[in-house]
Design a protein around this motif. Structure first.
Motif, short mmCIF file in Angstrom:
data_model
loop_
_atom_site.label_atom_id
_atom_site.label_comp_id
_atom_site.label_asym_id
_atom_site.label_seq_id
_atom_site.Cartn_x
_atom_site.Cartn_y
_atom_site.Cartn_z
N LEU A 88 0.73 -1.24 0.06
CA LEU A 88 -0.10 0.03 -0.02
C LEU A 88 0.95 1.07 0.03
O LEU A 88 0.62 2.21 -0.82
CB LEU A 88 -0.88 -0.03 1.19
N PHE A 89 2.07 1.20 0.93
CA PHE A 89 2.83 2.31 0.49
C PHE A 89 3.38 2.58 -0.61
O PHE A 89 3.39 3.70 -1.10
CB PHE A 89 4.00 2.16 1.50
N ARG A 90 3.86 1.42 -1.47
CA ARG A 90 4.24 1.84 -2.64
C ARG A 90 3.27 2.32 -3.56
O ARG A 90 3.58 3.04 -4.62
CB ARG A 90 4.61 0.62 -3.13
N ARG A 91 2.11 1.71 -3.59
CA ARG A 91 0.89 2.25 -4.69
C ARG A 91 0.55 3.42 -4.11
O ARG A 91 -0.17 4.30 -5.03
CB ARG A 91 -0.15 0.99 -4.65
N LEU A 92 0.47 3.92 -2.82
CA LEU A 92 -0.24 5.19 -2.30
C LEU A 92 0.57 6.51 -2.09
O LEU A 92 -0.02 7.50 -2.20
CB LEU A 92 -1.20 4.97 -1.38
N VAL A 93 1.99 6.39 -2.10
CA VAL A 93 2.80 7.31 -1.74
C VAL A 93 2.65 8.41 -2.85
O VAL A 93 2.94 9.69 -2.54
CB VAL A 93 4.12 7.03 -1.44
N HIS A 94 2.44 8.15 -4.00
CA HIS A 94 2.44 9.12 -5.02
C HIS A 94 1.10 9.06 -5.79
O HIS A 94 0.96 9.50 -6.88
CB HIS A 94 3.32 9.07 -5.94
N TYR A 95 0.05 8.53 -5.13
CA TYR A 95 -1.32 8.48 -5.67
C TYR A 95 -2.08 9.89 -5.62
O TYR A 95 -2.09 10.47 -4.72
CB TYR A 95 -2.17 7.33 -4.93
N PRO A 96 -2.60 10.20 -6.75
CA PRO A 96 -3.44 11.26 -6.81
C PRO A 96 -4.38 11.39 -5.91
O PRO A 96 -5.29 10.57 -5.85
CB PRO A 96 -3.77 11.31 -8.52
N GLY A 97 -4.74 12.59 -5.25
CA GLY A 97 -5.87 12.85 -4.52
C GLY A 97 -5.56 12.16 -3.15
O GLY A 97 -6.60 12.53 -2.29
N ILE A 98 -4.46 11.53 -2.84
CA ILE A 98 -4.47 10.95 -1.59
C ILE A 98 -3.08 11.36 -0.82
O ILE A 98 -2.13 11.13 -1.62
CB ILE A 98 -4.51 9.52 -1.60
N GLU A 99 -2.82 11.85 0.25
CA GLU A 99 -1.70 12.11 1.01
C GLU A 99 -1.31 11.08 1.83
O GLU A 99 -2.05 10.95 3.01
CB GLU A 99 -1.77 13.45 1.15
N LEU A 100 -0.41 10.53 1.91
CA LEU A 100 0.02 9.39 2.94
C LEU A 100 1.10 10.22 3.81
O LEU A 100 2.00 10.54 3.26
CB LEU A 100 0.97 8.05 2.24
N VAL A 101 0.36 10.39 4.99
CA VAL A 101 1.31 11.27 5.80
C VAL A 101 1.98 10.45 6.76
O VAL A 101 3.14 11.00 7.41
CB VAL A 101 0.24 12.36 6.71
N ALA A 102 1.84 9.39 7.23
CA ALA A 102 2.39 8.45 8.37
C ALA A 102 2.24 7.05 8.44
O ALA A 102 1.24 6.81 7.94
CB ALA A 102 2.29 9.08 9.76
#
Length: 329
Positions: free
Chosen positions: A15-29
């Protein structure tokens, strides 16, 4: 949408790999008890999905990739993290430890607005399968179980077969080995789980029946078995369904082919290519129906489906985040 991940095992890291640059989603921690340098290493190099795409470094306790900075915590109890202070909308609970209402609620008490499990939670947590009953989400539901990878695959198969009529159904799931098994023989409360995962075909106990009976009025009409096989990724679902009326392999295939090209296209795929498990690595669907292997004897249907137990499942979790976006504005 601001999100955090609790638990950086196989699902958390993917999920980190897929979401860290995902548009409209900010992975903060992210939070995991492993040391941050070990986490960095496991995110950069993955035996199944290969090296991380792009640069990834650790700077003063934060993971940095491009212009993205993700804080890291090593808290055994996530209640000690102030999610509210980080303005976290959704915590992805991937540790496998907080799967009850009381446990998952610790994230809410810490300030998160919603919690999405990475498994089937306790019966008091709504079981909502994306593509099947996500529309049952209400504003007052703050903790959601999206089911497991096997539940997501089986649910859509049962739902479609019900249009013909099911008397009973059995799922035999040949599944790649997982971190809950052992590399060499050792003690385990489930004796077979203690055997060397890469050396044997190993039947294991699963609770899939309980999940499916929560979703369908088929009490005592569903059977399940999971057999772990010595591969690192992928699963094959061998479905045997006793139908309530006569049907043909062509009718069954057409049913799933139509669904895969319309309403269910995000979660279901159909193929007649001669696939093997390596061919479905990275596939985003919860079930890939293999029409070349469909057969019917009397009223008994044999249906085969594939799924990537990691990539397909994380795809449904991402679907849930996108589904929640308008609600959490």
């Amino acid at each position: 949408m601001r999100i955090a991940i609790n638990g950086m095992g196989r699902i958390g890291r993917l999920l980190f790999r897929r979401l860290v640059h995902y548009p409209g989603i900010e992975l903060v921690a992210v939070n995991d008890i492993m040391p941050a340098d070990n986490l960095l290493y496991l995110l950069k190099y993955d035996s199944l999905f290969g090296p991380f795409a792009g640069e990834l470094t650790l700077d003063e306790g934060s993971l940095v990739t491009g212009d993205k900075i993700v804080a890291t915590f090593q808290e055994e109890n996530p209640a000690n993290i102030n999610w509210g202070g980080w303005n976290v909308d959704v915590v992805l609970e991937c540790s496998g430890r907080y799967t009850t209402m009381a446990g998952a609620s610790e994230h809410l008490k810490s300030g998160a607005r919603k919690v999405l499990l990475s498994t089937t939670g306790s019966p008091d947590i709504p079981l909502l399968i994306y593509g099947f009953n996500q529309h049952q989400l209400k504003d007052n539901i703050d903790i959601v179980s999206p089911g497991g990878c096997m539940t997501n695959c089986s649910t859509h198969i049962i739902y479609l077969l019900q249009s013909i009529g099911i008397e009973s159904v059995h799922f035999n799931i040949l599944h790649s080995y997982t971190s809950r098994q052992e590399l060499v023989d050792t003690s385990h409360k489930q004796f077979r789980r203690g055997r060397a995962a890469a050396e044997s075909i190993i039947p294991v106990e699963i609770d899939l029946v309980h999940s499916l009976e929560r979703l369908f009025p088929l009490k005592d009409k569903i059977g399940t078995l999971s057999i772990r096989v010595p591969v690192t990724n992928g699963a094959l679902v061998d479905v045997t369904a006793q139908m309530s009326m006569n049907t043909t392999a062509a009718e069954i295939n057409q049913l799933f082919k139509n669904a895969a090209s319309s309403t269910f296209r995000e979660v279901l795929a159909y193929t007649e290519d001669p696939l093997v498990s390596a061919d479905i690595k990275g596939n985003t669907h919860s079930a890939i129906i293999d029409g070349s292997l469909t057969s019917v004897v009397g009223r008994q249907v044999k249906l085969i489906a594939w799924f990537d137990n990691e990539y397909g499942y994380t795809s449904r979790m991402i679907d849930w985040l996108n589904y929640w976006k308008p609600i959490l504005k």
